[in-house]
Design an enzyme around this catalytic site. Structure first.
Site, short mmCIF file in Angstrom:
data_model
loop_
_atom_site.label_atom_id
_atom_site.label_comp_id
_atom_site.label_asym_id
_atom_site.label_seq_id
_atom_site.Cartn_x
_atom_site.Cartn_y
_atom_site.Cartn_z
N CYS A 1 -6.77 5.32 5.83
CA CYS A 1 -7.75 5.42 5.08
C CYS A 1 -8.87 5.85 6.08
CB CYS A 1 -8.26 4.08 4.37
SG CYS A 1 -9.39 4.33 2.98
N HIS B 1 -3.19 2.23 1.53
CA HIS B 1 -3.24 1.07 2.46
C HIS B 1 -1.81 0.27 2.70
CE1 HIS B 1 -7.63 1.01 3.45
NE2 HIS B 1 -7.74 1.52 2.26
N GLU C 1 -0.71 -1.89 4.78
CA GLU C 1 -1.00 -3.26 4.98
C GLU C 1 -1.44 -3.89 3.71
OE1 GLU C 1 -3.14 -0.79 5.19
OE2 GLU C 1 -5.29 -1.57 5.24
#
Lengths: 255, 944
Positions: free
Chosen positions: A96, A219, A221
């Protein structure tokens, strides 16, 4: 042998560093949070890490353009260290805002530090888009997506400036496209909101020609734990952990 | 210093395209094109070429020393912030320029030049004034404006004294109004008497501090007078809940979590600034409530937030908007922009984003919450000790928000929009983000004895409260200023955002400085805590404040407020029951398309809901990730499944029928939403946020009844309130007409669950499963419902079906069932009744539902079992406390549900349809996709 530490490089305004470190650790890697301030002050050096990730957020408030200030600071203050790091064949990931930083520093797509040949501009909707997306992994060579070609990865996406533009309105050669936004049937899509930012060709992730530096808008994660709605993102960090293991093994045997 | 301008253009400008489309929809269809040129103004001596990489990415931007816009082609309007307002980008530009080796740059500002095509100059200015800028914080630059300096400069006014001696009450009142103090005469008299005792007049700084500290906003004079603060805190004390760590004392409430952690909750309204300058007001609303989390204990970390906005109808015709008030559409769209602008960069997941409308919200409702996480050992503050330093952390102090607290304590008039301009500012999230990272590091290193945010009352209030038991001596010359012309009282009172005050033990100062440097946070030591029992401040060699803490915090007179029971004029509902298929369709369409029930993701999807990687159930769920979840759940401890859950209930309609019952129903609704998901009500705590008109006798009566009700009910339920906030200023006045905000109470729950992956969501899971309504259903209580509102009616009866013990029975039954995985989907009934829940659960699953009235009516309580019981009442009635659950077809319910009323309504079906039947006869059937189209349109049209 030194443990293979992964640097999570962050600056004022970065806000995804902790969860990114947690995802690396869950995948079996070892993460260390590294402040840009400490690198610039010589407290620590990039070379001492085996891999690096620039996480998401709004570094320096996204002022003047997302990733612009962080990217300019990387070029101004750390170009030497970064060159060394990249030239030694170590993997680098920008998530990002981290992707935006790599683009603004000129590292993606063509490792031309200080010389930008791509931009990530305002989403077509002209506002922030918080969505759950599907990513189709393309066949571009990339250590981060190895073994996942053709699969769909589900993960959150949350950004306001993620639409790639290239000089002279050209499109990106396929070897640089690592990930594309996909629709429900798994096909790359330009349609909103499956493609939340309006990226032409659904480009959501870009890799350098060596397959080591990846930038992606969504994302991984945030899709890496049993408590998350998806754990697909963990695969990207597992690829890193596997790569680091292989590299450690290769270093060991050659030594 | 010389000033250079750099004009930049983009070859692909989504912002310009978006404004063009918006303005064409909003009354300027003749607008054929729009271009935005961005101008960077730089002051100092430097080589602009070396800075170009900052201002342009050559892939899509160009830069020039002069404007590329040709004025002959269309009117140009250049907009920038007012001189006293700092551009959010300025510090970043200075940092980056210095890193690029240009140290000679002194200051930077930004402006935007909009060029309009297809409209004339007058129209261009009109649309700019209406949509593109807010005159309170911004201005239009004149075309040949010569700017001599970018940074505000000038000399401060000297400190003066203000003698009140021998002024009559009328003169005191006049003085109070002239100085924008808005202080009651009783307070002025106390200060006057004090002056006689001290034998010298107060300085302007001293009076400003007293007035500010005693404002309703800071001192809660209304609530204190009515004894309401005490009622809630006493109720919580009586409950003596084992999980409560901190309630009503600190900046937020704290609840024990798992493994030596605590979670915190706070909600705050920011109604006045949001009404006159919605972008700045709403941005700083978020900034303020987040700082309450950071200022909890020795510094909690924010892990979740909300935004709740109440406006008048955003689609109301322009000429019906009260003069002096902004158009509600503008308040709505600017508030959405502001929430996105502030909360996303803060990296805090959005848990709930709710938008409500009511004709009474002429002064809008702007509420936000913040949830925090903190190691339990740091959940309680220490008192500062004499010798501790007062470290001011974060942004510089400017002339922002002067008189913010007193202005927000008063009612809004047509003049306030102009007069109190200084009370609003633009938030700088990057500044707050910097210390949000640094505070946990400071805390864990033992550098924080006590910490508080700077909000209303600025330095004076934070230092005065922190040093209330000891004393504090401030050196105002040490405070970093945005504007050197600030005088002493302005430095003390300024409500510049993004600042915290920390009491740092002297021995820890060097360590604290090293941490703050690493996180690139600005700070200054502005004084020390003493044992004088006084608030003292020095400025330019002069002692400008010397107040006894005992006077500051003990002498505020509390005026008695008379109570008087209002008479209510309520009319029974008069709504013909739907008969035909078309009738039912019309009813469903109007309810699902009602603003309160409609799809608000056009706003919600602009806020990051997954940042921090803790989100388990976000605001939107289901297979399509577009179904409102009704609760938020996260797993705050990395790698663990321990969860926290939050829910929110607010209803601007119910209070018109019965404010006390509304208050009780909001508690039941909020808790039931959490329990339906599988959270134990025994491990929940509550936050109350009131928004009411100034306490005239009737309002005071209602307010008292509401607070007594929730205090008593919390004791009966054993669920404690741990924090809350009151705003008693919900009135807008104009030319003889008064618009009162509806009596508003938002109830928020925060709880913990042992395994967040076991929570049950709303979306249907399998066709063939049975659908049950657990709890009471009374078809004759449509009062206050959305259904009634769609017919322009309010009614006279709320569905007040539960006592504390009967609702606990429902909750216990559900929890028992949940412990056996007895149900696979669940949702608490709220606005829009069963209809909205059935639709949402179907929409989120791709499945459908068939509901049989015959089954329903078999078990209704006797009085309503009569022939002709309203079927629309069953579908649209808002049976607060009752829950729709989905149970496997063969599941034996008898054990779990024996002590509570329930009814098997129907079943989940494969086909994506909602179907109402009467035995074998189908009354109504419609595709969920068609309903979804109607549901998703309303809010989007209002916003965009």
């Amino acid at each position: 042998m030194n443990p293979a530490f992964v640097a999570i490089l962050y600056a004022p305004g970065t806000n995804c560093h902790e969860e990114t470190a947690a995802a690396v650790e869950r995948a079996g890697g070892r993460a260390e949070l590294v402040l840009l301030y400490d690198l610039a002050a010589g407290q620590t050096r990039l070379e001492s890490f085996q891999a690096a990730i620039i996480p998401g957020g709004f570094s320096y408030g996204d002022h003047l353009g997302a990733g612009r200030v962080f990217g300019a600071l990387l070029v101004a203050e750390l170009a030497g260290q970064l060159h060394k790091f990249l030239d030694s064949g170590k993997p680098l990931l920008g998530i990002c805002n981290g992707f935006q930083v790599l683009v603004e520093a000129g590292i993606l797509p063509s490792r031309s530090m200080g010389q930008r040949d791509m931009a990530l501009v305002d989403n077509q909707s002209a506002h922030f888009e918080d969505r759950k997306v599907r990513l189709l992994v393309s066949s571009a060579r990339c250590v981060w997506t190895e073994g996942l070609v053709g699969t769909i990865l589900e993960m959150p996406s949350a950004h306001g400036e993620g639409r790639p533009l290239f000089p002279n309105a050209k499109s990106l050669p396929a070897k640089h496209v690592a990930l594309r936004f996909a629709d429900r049937s798994g096909r790359p899509t330009d349609a909103y909101p499956d493609n939340p930012n309006g990226a032409a060709g659904g480009v959501a992730g870009v890799v350098d020609s060596k397959g080591l530096v990846l930038g992606l808008m969504p994302h991984p994660e945030r899709a890496s734990l049993p408590a998350h709605y998806s754990q697909d993102g963990l695969k990207i960090f597992q690829n890193l952990a596997n790569w680091l293991d292989r590299r450690a093994f290769a270093t060991q045997t050659s030594a | 210093m010389p000033i250079q301008r750099i004009y930049t253009c983009s070859r692909d400008d989504a912002e310009a395209r978006s404004w063009l489309a918006f303005l064409r929809r909003r009354g300027f269809p003749q607008l054929s094109d729009l271009t935005i040129e961005r101008v960077v103004w730089l002051e100092g001596s430097f080589d602009a070429n070396r800075l170009m990489p900052l201002f342009v990415n050559p892939v899509y931007q160009t830069a020039a020393p002069a404007s590329a816009l040709d004025p002959a082609k269309g009117p140009i309007v250049e907009i920038g912030y007012r001189p006293a307002v700092t551009d959010p980008e300025t510090p970043s530009i200075l940092t980056a320029a210095r890193a690029l080796g240009e140290n000679g740059i002194q200051w930077a500002r930004l402006t935007k030049r909009y060029q309009f095509f297809g409209v004339d100059d007058r129209e261009a200015r009109a649309l700019a004034g209406r949509f593109l800028f807010n005159k309170i914080v911004q201005r239009i630059l004149s075309p040949n404006e010569s700017v001599r300096a970018l940074r505000p400069a000038g000399e401060p006014d000297p400190v003066t004294t203000v003698s009140l001696s021998e002024l009559s009450d009328a003169e005191l009142a006049q003085l109070s109004a002239r100085r924008s103090w808005y202080a009651p005469v009783s307070q002025m008299r106390v200060i006057q008497a004090r002056e006689a005792i001290r034998g010298r007049p107060h300085t302007d700084a001293e009076i400003e501090i007293l007035i500010q500290s005693w404002s309703d906003h800071c001192y809660h004079t209304t609530w204190k007078s009515l004894g309401l603060l005490k009622k809630l805190s006493e109720a919580t004390a009586r409950i003596d809940h084992p999980l409560v760590i901190s309630s009503f004392k600190d900046n937020a409430g704290g609840l024990e979590f798992y493994e030596d952690w605590a979670i915190t909750l706070k909600g705050e309204t920011h109604n006045f600034p949001s009404s006159i300058a919605p972008f700045g007001g709403v941005a700083t609303k978020h900034g303020g409530v987040i700082r309450d989390t950071l200022g909890f204990g020795k510094g909690a970390y924010p892990i979740g937030g909300t935004t709740v906005m109440g406006t008048m109808d955003p689609l109301m015709p322009e000429d019906e908007v009260p003069r002096g008030s902004l158009h509600p559409q503008l308040i709505l769209s600017e508030s959405v922009r502001a929430t996105s602008y502030y909360v996303n960069p803060m990296g805090i997941p959005m848990m709930h984003a709710l938008y409500r409308k009511h004709p009474g919200y002429a002064k809008c409702l702007a509420l936000g919450h913040s949830v925090g996480l903190i190691p339990k050992q740091y959940a309680l503050k220490d008192d500062p000790r004499p010798g501790d330093l007062a470290l001011l952390v974060g942004g510089e102090t400017g002339r922002d928000g002067i008189h913010g607290a007193t202005a927000s304590s008063t009612q809004m008039t047509t003049e306030t929009l102009e007069k109190e301009s200084a009370a609003v500012q633009i938030g700088h999230p990057i500044t707050e983000r910097r210390f949000t990272s640094a505070i946990p590091a400071l805390r864990d290193a033992g550098c924080i004895r006590s910490i508080s945010d700077l909000g209303a009352g600025g330095i004076s209030c934070a230092a005065g409260e922190m040093g209330a038991e000891t004393g504090v001596r401030l050196n105002l010359d040490a405070a970093p200023l945005k504007d050197r012309s600030l005088t002493a009282w302005e430095i003390l009172l300024s409500e510049s955002q993004e600042r915290m005050l920390i009491a740092v033990p002297l021995a820890k100062l060097a360590e604290a400085q090293a941490i703050l440097n690493r996180y690139e946070v600005n700070y200054a030591s502005i004084g020390e805590f003493t044992n004088s029992g006084r608030l003292e401040a020095f400025w330019r060699g002069e002692k400008v404040v010397d107040l006894e803490m005992s006077f500051l915090w003990g002498a505020c007179p509390i005026d008695p407020l008379p109570l008087s029971e209002p008479s209510r004029k309520l009319n029974p509902l008069c709504i013909p029951e739907p008969v035909t298929h078309e009738d039912w369709s019309g009813a469903f369409h109007s309810v699902l398309g009602h603003y309160h029930c409609s799809d608000q993701s056009a706003a919600g999807a602009r806020f990051d809901s997954t940042v921090q990687g803790r989100t388990s159930v976000g605001p939107y769920g289901g297979k399509n990730h577009q179904m409102p979840s009704g609760f938020f759940a996260g797993a705050p401890l990395r790698g663990k499944n321990y969860g926290f859950i939050t829910t929110l209930a607010i209803n601007p309609f119910y209070g018109e029928i019965d404010p006390a019952v509304m208050a009780k129903l909001m508690m039941i609704e909020a808790v039931t939403k959490a329990v339906a998901a599988g959270a134990s009500y025994r491990e929940l705590a509550l936050c109350d946020n009131f928004y009411t008109p100034p306490a005239r006798p009737e309002v005071a009566w209602n307010l008292t009844r509401m607070v007594e009700t929730i205090a008593d009910f919390s004791v009966e339920l054993g669920i404690p309130f741990i924090s809350g906030k009151d705003s008693s200023s919900g009135t807008f006045e104009m030319a003889g007409r008064r618009i009162d905000a509806p009596l508003t109470l938002a109830i928020t729950t925060l709880g913990r669950v042992p395994d967040v992956t076991r929570l049950v969501t709303k979306d249907f899971k399998h066709a063939g499963n049975q659908l049950l309504l657990v709890g009471h259903s009374d078809p004759d209580t449509l009062g206050g419902s959305v259904y009634a509102d769609t017919r322009g009616q309010r009614g006279d009866r709320l569905c007040d079906a539960y006592t504390a013990s009967s609702i606990r029975d429902v909750w216990d039954a559900l929890l028992e069932l949940h412990s056996h995985s007895g149900y696979v989907s669940a949702s608490a009934i709220g606005e829009g009744g069963l209809a909205l829940r059935l639709f949402e659960a179907a929409y989120g699953s791709g499945l459908g539902a068939r509901i049989d009235f015959e089954a329903f009516e078999r078990v209704l309580p006797t009085p309503t079992k009569r022939p002709g019981a309203r079927r629309d009442g069953l579908v649209f009635g808002e049976f607060i406390g009752s829950v729709l659950i989905e149970v496997s077809a063969g599941f034996d319910l008898t054990d779990s549900l024996q002590s509570v009323p329930y009814v098997i309504l129907g079943e989940v079906i494969t086909e994506g349809h909602l179907i109402l039947t009467d035995g074998a006869k189908t009354l109504w059937q419609e595709e969920v996709a068609v309903l979804a189209e109607i549901w998703s349109r309303t809010f989007r049209e209002a916003l965009e």
